[in-house]
Enzyme design. Structure first.
Site, PDB file in Angstrom:
ATOM      1  N   CYS A 217      -3.496  -3.873  -4.870  1.00 16.87           N
ATOM      2  CA  CYS A 217      -2.285  -3.037  -4.805  1.00 16.87           C
ATOM      3  C   CYS A 217      -1.022  -3.859  -4.584  1.00 16.87           C
ATOM      4  O   CYS A 217       0.033  -3.557  -5.138  1.00 16.87           O
ATOM      5  CB  CYS A 217      -2.422  -1.994  -3.705  1.00 16.87           C
ATOM      6  SG  CYS A 217      -2.886  -2.660  -2.093  1.00 16.87           S
ATOM      7  N   CYS A 218      -1.122  -4.908  -3.743  1.00 19.44           N
ATOM      8  CA  CYS A 218       0.104  -5.596  -3.316  1.00 19.44           C
ATOM      9  C   CYS A 218       0.791  -6.412  -4.424  1.00 19.44           C
ATOM     10  O   CYS A 218       2.007  -6.253  -4.612  1.00 19.44           O
ATOM     11  CB  CYS A 218      -0.163  -6.476  -2.097  1.00 19.44           C
ATOM     12  SG  CYS A 218      -0.758  -5.573  -0.639  1.00 19.44           S
TER      13      CYS A 218
ATOM     14  N   ASP B 216      -3.317  15.279  -3.085  1.00 22.94           N
ATOM     15  CA  ASP B 216      -4.059  14.034  -3.209  1.00 22.94           C
ATOM     16  C   ASP B 216      -4.140  13.343  -1.857  1.00 22.94           C
ATOM     17  O   ASP B 216      -3.214  13.420  -1.051  1.00 22.94           O
ATOM     18  CB  ASP B 216      -3.369  13.093  -4.203  1.00 22.94           C
ATOM     19  CG  ASP B 216      -4.311  12.005  -4.693  1.00 22.94           C
ATOM     20  OD1 ASP B 216      -5.024  12.274  -5.669  1.00 22.94           O
ATOM     21  OD2 ASP B 216      -4.347  10.922  -4.087  1.00 22.94           O
ATOM     22  N   GLY B 217      -5.262  12.671  -1.605  1.00 31.31           N
ATOM     23  CA  GLY B 217      -5.420  11.923  -0.354  1.00 31.31           C
ATOM     24  C   GLY B 217      -4.392  10.821  -0.208  1.00 31.31           C
ATOM     25  O   GLY B 217      -4.024  10.455   0.904  1.00 31.31           O
ATOM     26  N   HIS B 218      -3.951  10.266  -1.308  1.00 29.56           N
ATOM     27  CA  HIS B 218      -2.970   9.172  -1.262  1.00 29.56           C
ATOM     28  C   HIS B 218      -1.685   9.622  -1.916  1.00 29.56           C
ATOM     29  O   HIS B 218      -1.607   9.764  -3.131  1.00 29.56           O
ATOM     30  CB  HIS B 218      -3.515   7.934  -1.987  1.00 29.56           C
ATOM     31  CG  HIS B 218      -2.810   6.661  -1.627  1.00 29.56           C
ATOM     32  ND1 HIS B 218      -1.428   6.568  -1.544  1.00 29.56           N
ATOM     33  CD2 HIS B 218      -3.289   5.422  -1.327  1.00 29.56           C
ATOM     34  CE1 HIS B 218      -1.099   5.320  -1.211  1.00 29.56           C
ATOM     35  NE2 HIS B 218      -2.201   4.607  -1.071  1.00 29.56           N
TER      36      HIS B 218
ATOM     37  N   HIS C 107      -2.645   6.059   7.567  1.00 28.07           N
ATOM     38  CA  HIS C 107      -2.531   4.980   6.583  1.00 28.07           C
ATOM     39  C   HIS C 107      -1.041   4.758   6.277  1.00 28.07           C
ATOM     40  O   HIS C 107      -0.352   5.666   5.812  1.00 28.07           O
ATOM     41  CB  HIS C 107      -3.296   5.409   5.340  1.00 28.07           C
ATOM     42  CG  HIS C 107      -3.427   4.362   4.284  1.00 28.07           C
ATOM     43  ND1 HIS C 107      -2.430   4.104   3.373  1.00 28.07           N
ATOM     44  CD2 HIS C 107      -4.441   3.516   3.988  1.00 28.07           C
ATOM     45  CE1 HIS C 107      -2.829   3.150   2.547  1.00 28.07           C
ATOM     46  NE2 HIS C 107      -4.048   2.764   2.908  1.00 28.07           N
TER      47      HIS C 107
ATOM     48  N   GLU D 244       0.609  -4.441   6.006  1.00 26.53           N
ATOM     49  CA  GLU D 244       0.344  -4.655   4.581  1.00 26.53           C
ATOM     50  C   GLU D 244       1.653  -4.857   3.805  1.00 26.53           C
ATOM     51  O   GLU D 244       2.642  -4.171   4.051  1.00 26.53           O
ATOM     52  CB  GLU D 244      -0.421  -3.446   4.020  1.00 26.53           C
ATOM     53  CG  GLU D 244      -0.770  -3.606   2.552  1.00 26.53           C
ATOM     54  CD  GLU D 244      -1.539  -2.397   1.997  1.00 26.53           C
ATOM     55  OE1 GLU D 244      -2.081  -1.601   2.771  1.00 26.53           O
ATOM     56  OE2 GLU D 244      -1.564  -2.269   0.757  1.00 26.53           O
TER      57      GLU D 244
ATOM     58  N   GLU E  75      -5.999   0.885   7.869  1.00 26.69           N
ATOM     59  CA  GLU E  75      -4.716   0.314   7.410  1.00 26.69           C
ATOM     60  C   GLU E  75      -3.565   1.141   7.969  1.00 26.69           C
ATOM     61  O   GLU E  75      -2.644   1.533   7.247  1.00 26.69           O
ATOM     62  CB  GLU E  75      -4.662   0.302   5.877  1.00 26.69           C
ATOM     63  CG  GLU E  75      -5.867  -0.345   5.226  1.00 26.69           C
ATOM     64  CD  GLU E  75      -5.736  -0.453   3.702  1.00 26.69           C
ATOM     65  OE1 GLU E  75      -5.494   0.566   3.046  1.00 26.69           O
ATOM     66  OE2 GLU E  75      -5.865  -1.577   3.181  1.00 26.69           O
TER      67      GLU E  75
ATOM     68  N   HIS F 166      -7.832   9.273  -5.625  1.00 26.35           N
ATOM     69  CA  HIS F 166      -6.546   8.746  -6.124  1.00 26.35           C
ATOM     70  C   HIS F 166      -6.165   9.177  -7.534  1.00 26.35           C
ATOM     71  O   HIS F 166      -5.406   8.469  -8.203  1.00 26.35           O
ATOM     72  CB  HIS F 166      -6.573   7.201  -6.103  1.00 26.35           C
ATOM     73  CG  HIS F 166      -6.626   6.588  -4.738  1.00 26.35           C
ATOM     74  ND1 HIS F 166      -7.357   7.092  -3.704  1.00 26.35           N
ATOM     75  CD2 HIS F 166      -6.018   5.481  -4.240  1.00 26.35           C
ATOM     76  CE1 HIS F 166      -7.215   6.321  -2.635  1.00 26.35           C
ATOM     77  NE2 HIS F 166      -6.408   5.345  -2.925  1.00 26.35           N
TER      78      HIS F 166
ATOM     79  N   CYS G 298       2.347  -3.918   0.898  1.00 22.33           N
ATOM     80  CA  CYS G 298       2.719  -2.645   0.261  1.00 22.33           C
ATOM     81  C   CYS G 298       3.465  -1.718   1.220  1.00 22.33           C
ATOM     82  O   CYS G 298       4.325  -0.952   0.787  1.00 22.33           O
ATOM     83  CB  CYS G 298       1.479  -1.902  -0.233  1.00 22.33           C
ATOM     84  SG  CYS G 298       0.837  -2.517  -1.784  1.00 22.33           S
TER      85      CYS G 298
HETATM   86 ZN   LIG Z   1      -1.093  -3.349  -0.914  1.00 19.40          ZN
END
Ligand SMILES: [Zn+2]
Length: 570
Positions: free
Chosen positions: A329-330, A129-131, A193, A261, A245, A78, A263
């Site tokens: 994160c949320c 990036d993976g995310h 994801h 989620e 996720e 990340h 997010c």
């Molecule tokens: Zn989240």
């Protein structure tokens, strides 16, 4: 991380992003609600961040001291995701505060990334990036600075995906987990994801908004169609699987095991808003509104201090909001969305003001060299009556959304006279005239209770209905039906439920009272799970009861108990 205190890194490798999301939220908040205490916190956070930046522009506290030699070696960690959140925070601070103090730090980091990563033929390292997250951040940085280099870098990151650069994410997931299974422009199903996917789509939408490339928009429309017709919960929630996720297969939408989620819902709002800006198509505004009320809002408790990470659509009473999460994160994502929410309500194009969302408030838009102010008065979504007062005269258009949930009976009047432009549900009503200050527009949107059914391929929802009124999805909570097992309740479609505003309930909600039958299993079912069908006369006992339903966003704010969105209807 600036070296002022000698302590080892604590927390998760992506915790920097939580600080950046907070900083973004605080920046938007200061723009509308000045607060000297908050401003001091923001200023000291900026000082610490600037002091932690390495001489070459790099900035990530996980890789600053003991792991400095591991920088940019594992793209599942990340680094660019955190960079993206940092850049977004810096752009927000620049726009809200009008100073470049944080933006300059972000520019140095962005330049570092642009120097390192890119096509091999430019002597750079091809990497992604993976995310996802950096893509939309770089487009925003381009908008804030005018530097084309950031736009080109965003384009590189979008197009470098799908060429196997990531291998197997975390050594165990399929490349589709990070949407790396095929080039973006060829993608046609929402996979992997959910938050990563939706941030990628948001970034690609930003890229299209700046470049106008048709391939990007075609891919985005394909993905949106797949998501909304096969892989989205009735709440607007996204991501059916706890494992990874992730989005599930088509029609894989379990209620109790829904991941959904918070997010992911926030990311969907961001994506839909971008699609709306590109197209002016009301279906994106419709989904943005639906997601805000029914998938983002349930993520926060009524007291604003507890959060859901997952948002199931059925529960036995054990899933409760928490004050914080190890993977946090949320909560800061909710904060930055709510702090920037005013920006989602209105739009301006050449000579037209757009009203996308309805709530009490006002906005001033600049049409050419004149300012037009719209003041909105409404109790929406408690009812569907909206009054808009225009301040500032002249020739211009006003676009008002007639939401897709409002299927008939809607009207628009200007100064008491019906507007003769064609109206249809799920589109914008266009009113173009010579306006005078004091002109008043009245939009009437009837809000009958709707019984919503689900595509039959979602087997779990077969023979069930969900209740909606206006933009709000409803649910049934055990606490409102003591002594009844909601699994035994059958709600016939048809009789109009009664509707009553209850100021003392859940912060003030409109509750529904629905006639239902209690149908308990025959005694012959005792001690068995299966039997041969058809051989049994239907001797079920039925009594009629009144069932109370409350808005889904407000669930789990009273004593723990079961909750259902989908109710048996036959
Ligand atoms: Zn989240």
């Amino acid at each position: 991380a600036s070296g002022k205190v000698d302590v080892p890194f604590r927390g998760l490798y992506f915790n920097d992003s939580d600080v950046y999301k907070w900083l973004e939220a605080a920046s938007w908040s200061l723009a509308t609600d000045p607060d000297p205490g908050l401003e001091r916190m923001v200023e000291s956070a900026i000082t610490e961040i600037a002091d932690a930046q390495r001489p070459d522009g790099y900035l990530n506290t996980y890789f600053t001291f003991e792991r400095a030699h591991e920088r940019w070696t594992d793209f599942d960690l990340h680094e660019m995701y955190c960079a993206g959140h940092f850049i977004q925070a810096a752009v927000a601070h620049f726009r809200a505060a009008g100073t470049r103090r944080l933006l300059d730090v972000a520019v140095r980091f962005a330049n570092h990334i642009c120097d390192l990563f890119g096509p091999e033929e430019q002597g750079k390292q091809p990497a992604i990036d993976g995310h996802e997250e950096i893509e939309m951040a770089l487009v925003e940085l381009f908008r804030a600075t005018g530097e084309r280099r950031y736009l080109e870098q965003a384009e590189f990151f979008v197009d470098a995906r799908g060429h196997g650069l990531l291998g197997e994410p975390y050594g165990r997931f399929d490349p589709s987990y990070s949407q790396d299974h095929k080039p973006f422009r060829e993608q046609d199903e929402v996979v992997g994801h959910a938050v990563r996917a939706l941030y990628l789509y948001s970034g690609a939408a930003d890229l299209h908004a700046e470049t106008g490339e048709p391939d990007l928009l075609e891919a985005l429309e394909r993905l949106w169609r797949n998501m909304t017709t096969k892989r989205m919960y009735v709440s607007g929630g996204l991501g059916s699987r706890h494992e990874g996720e992730a989005f599930g297969e088509d029609y894989e939408l379990p209620s109790g095991r829904a991941y959904a989620e918070t997010c992911a819902a926030i990311a969907s709002v961001m994506w839909n808003w971008r699609m709306l800006m590109i197209s002016g198509d009301a279906r994106y505004a419709d989904l943005m509104e639906h997601t805000l009320y029914n998938a983002v809002l349930p993520g926060v408790s009524l007291d604003g201090r507890h959060y859901f990470y997952q948002n199931p659509l059925a529960d036995d009473g054990t899933h409760r909001r928490r004050s914080w999460f190890g993977c946090a994160c949320c909560p800061p994502n909710v904060a930055r969305l709510l702090a920037s929410l005013p920006g989602y309500f209105y739009g301006v194009s050449d000579d037209t003001m757009w009203v996308h969302l309805y709530a009490e408030g006002s906005a001033t838009g600049n049409l050419g060299d004149r300012a037009v102010r719209l003041a909105q008065h409404t109790d929406y979504p408690r009812d569907g009556n909206v009054e808009i007062e225009v301040e500032g005269g002249g020739d211009f258009g006003l676009m008002l959304r007639v939401p897709s949930w409002c299927e008939r009976g809607y009207t628009v009047e200007v100064n008491g006279e019906a507007v003769d432009s064609p109206l249809s549900s799920g589109s914008y009503a266009e009113i173009r005239r010579t306006w005078r200050t004091g002109d008043t527009v009245r939009l009437k949107l009837p809000t009958p209770v709707r019984f919503v059914e689900c595509h039959p391929y979602v087997a779990e929802n077969t023979g069930r209905v969900a209740l909606m009124r206006g933009p709000l999805l409803y649910c049934v909570e055990q606490t409102d039906q003591p002594g009844l097992d909601p699994r035994d309740l059958v709600v016939p479609v048809g009789p109009e439920p009664s509707v009553r505003f209850e100021p003392g309930l859940l912060g003030g909600v409109t509750a529904l009272t629905v006639r239902a039958e209690v149908v308990t299993p025959q005694p012959a079912w005792e001690n068995r799970l299966y039997r041969t069908a058809n051989a049994h006369p239907d001797d079920r006992r039925a009594e009629t009861v009144e069932l109370k339903a409350v808005p889904y966003y407000a669930w789990a704010n009273r004593e723990p108990g079961a909750m259902w969105v989908w109710l048996q209807s036959r």
